[in-house]
Design an enzyme around this catalytic site. Structure first.
Site, short mmCIF file in Angstrom:
data_model
loop_
_atom_site.label_atom_id
_atom_site.label_comp_id
_atom_site.label_asym_id
_atom_site.label_seq_id
_atom_site.Cartn_x
_atom_site.Cartn_y
_atom_site.Cartn_z
CB ILE A 48 52.44 52.20 -20.08
CG1 ILE A 48 51.25 53.05 -19.64
CG2 ILE A 48 52.33 50.78 -19.53
CD1 ILE A 48 49.93 52.68 -20.33
CB CYS A 49 57.90 50.59 -18.72
SG CYS A 49 59.32 49.59 -19.19
CG LEU A 50 52.81 46.32 -21.46
CD1 LEU A 50 53.16 45.24 -20.42
CD2 LEU A 50 51.31 46.61 -21.42
#
Length: 163
Positions: free
Chosen positions: A100-102
């Site tokens: 997840i790119c968060l």
């Protein structure tokens, strides 16, 4: 930490501070779980499996996914590793391998954050998506993550605050 599938015996044990914090968070979760989430009960405090239900009125309504949350030895001073288990939702910030790119999972992590606040951020990210699609560099990224590379080993570029 080795790979997301590393057994508990290959990870460093949680510090006393991490154990105390996680036991407190688990108790709080049992009393007041965030809406749309259900923690699967296991005997492993260091790895939580959390069921995510897509919010009504969004692209992910009536869909259920699973998050795997692995806590490092020095949680909460260090962020947990959070990935979607297969199949990961189709989303511009979620890779097919579940990474997840968060920013709050990496550069913007704060020890004041909790598993509940992470879950709410992930649900918000899902809910605000206007298209079900993979990140543009999905294939290249996933290929580079073979051999069990952790998403925490990635140098993320957080250049998009909308989806």
């Amino acid at each position: 930490m080795t790979s997301p599938s590393a057994s508990a015996s290959t990870r460093k044990a949680l510090s006393k501070i991490a154990c105390n914090r996680l036991q407190k968070e688990l108790l709080e979760w049992q009393v007041n779980p965030p809406a749309g989430f259900k923690q699967k009960v296991t005997d492993n405090l260091q790895r939580w499996i959390i069921e995510v239900n897509g919010a009504a009125g969004t692209l992910y309504a009536n869909e259920t996914y699973q998050l795997q949350v692995d806590f490092p030895e020095h949680y909460p001073m260090e962020a947990p590793q959070v990935i979607f288990l297969h199949p990961a939702p189709l989303h511009p910030h979620i890779y097919s391998n579940g990474h997840i790119c968060l920013d709050i999972l990496y550069d913007s992590w704060s020890p004041a954050m909790t598993v509940s606040s992470i879950c709410i951020s992930i649900l918000s990210m899902l809910s605000s998506s206007s298209a079900k699609k993979r990140p543009e560099d999905n294939d290249r990224y996933v290929r580079n993550c073979r051999n069990g590379r952790s998403p925490k080993e990635t140098r993320w570029w957080f250049h998009d605050d909308k989806v």
